[in-house]
Write an enzyme that holds these catalytic residues in place. Structure first.
Site, PDB file in Angstrom:
ATOM      1  N   ASP A 115      -6.092   0.472   0.322  1.00 16.68           N
ATOM      2  CA  ASP A 115      -6.136   0.586   1.783  1.00 16.68           C
ATOM      3  C   ASP A 115      -7.334  -0.228   2.276  1.00 16.68           C
ATOM      4  O   ASP A 115      -7.943  -0.972   1.510  1.00 16.68           O
ATOM      5  CB  ASP A 115      -6.224   2.064   2.203  1.00 16.68           C
ATOM      6  CG  ASP A 115      -7.599   2.646   1.907  1.00 16.68           C
ATOM      7  OD1 ASP A 115      -8.385   2.011   1.163  1.00 16.68           O
ATOM      8  OD2 ASP A 115      -7.910   3.725   2.439  1.00 16.68           O
ATOM      9  N   LYS A 133       0.836  -1.205   0.000  1.00 17.18           N
ATOM     10  CA  LYS A 133       0.000   0.000   0.000  1.00 17.18           C
ATOM     11  C   LYS A 133       0.872   1.258   0.000  1.00 17.18           C
ATOM     12  O   LYS A 133       0.664   2.168  -0.801  1.00 17.18           O
ATOM     13  CB  LYS A 133      -0.931   0.015   1.226  1.00 17.18           C
ATOM     14  CG  LYS A 133      -1.842   1.226   1.235  1.00 17.18           C
ATOM     15  CD  LYS A 133      -2.594   1.381   2.536  1.00 17.18           C
ATOM     16  CE  LYS A 133      -1.762   2.099   3.562  1.00 17.18           C
ATOM     17  NZ  LYS A 133      -2.461   2.451   4.785  1.00 17.18           N
TER      18      LYS A 133
END
Ligand code: SF4
Length: 227
Positions: free
Chosen positions: A150, A132
């Site tokens: 996310d 991420k």
């Protein structure tokens, strides 16, 4: 009874879902400069590390306090764990995060001469940088379009069936395969906003959801409802 593994939506439906999200959700605004407004690659990495399990406002307080003390890997390493932990207290898990910040700075200096690399494999070699954060750094600091996954994006993708993965990293890999190229620049924003406004974690607004006709979760919920 063995459950059939969930299958992602077919490509034409993924295309339709993204077209609706693009129309209904805000994309990247002119002021979007990365996590908590940190367009600099080094500071984007640190901000992303501090944002784990922290609210945006608290992460912003922590990053501001830390960058007041140091703004480069070298100056960061002159701080003690304790100084870093005190500065970043608002974002929680501050003792662990302080150690990670120092490990990240050490590795960045030792392995990359202090220059944040602009590709995912090398970014992910750095301590504290997972998929991420790597994707966020690529998109926000280097302008390389990719859909960072996310918790909101992970949830939305798996509920709808856009991409299936049992963790955010697997979802990101799957999403990378199936998302049309035209969605890479703003898909991250549409999916996050959709997750915050409509497909909420505890109370998804399925009745008013603009993509409910495609959603796998909605279809499953309907099938499992008693007649
Ligand atoms: S129908 Fe419900 S679960 Fe499916 S995407 Fe919409 S809000 Fe989320």
């Amino acid at each position: 009874m063995t459950r059939t593994p969930k299958q992602p939506l077919p490509p034409e439906q993924i295309e339709q879902v993204f077209q609706i999200l693009a129309r209904e959700m805000p994309g990247r605004g002119p002021g979007a400069m990365g996590p908590k407004g940190q367009p600099n690659p080094f500071r984007t990495c640190i901000s992303c590390m501090l944002s784990a399990q922290s609210r945006d406002a608290n992460t912003a307080l922590a990053t501001k306090a830390l960058f007041r003390l140091a703004r480069t890997p070298k100056t960061m390493l002159k701080l003690t764990d304790q100084q870093i932990a005190t500065a970043i207290k608002p974002c929680g898990l501050y003792n662990v995060k302080a150690k990670n910040v120092r490990k990240f700075c050490r590795a960045l200096l030792d392995d990359f001469d202090g220059v944040v690399p602009n590709n995912r494999p090398q970014l992910m070699q750095l301590p504290g940088i997972g998929r991420k954060c790597a994707d966020i750094v690529l998109q926000f600091a280097f302008g390389i379009d990719t859909i960072a996954v996310d918790t909101h994006v992970h949830r939305v993708c798996n509920r709808t069936g856009i991409a299936i993965g049992n963790n955010a990293e697997k979802t990101a890999e799957a999403l990378n395969e199936v998302a049309p190229q035209w969605t890479f620049a703003e898909g991250h924003f549409w999916l996050i906003q959709f997750g915050k406004r409509v497909c909420l974690s505890r109370s998804p607004q399925c009745d008013i959801c603009p993509i409910n006709e495609f959603c796998l979760k909605r279809a499953e919920d309907r099938r499992s409802k008693p007649a």
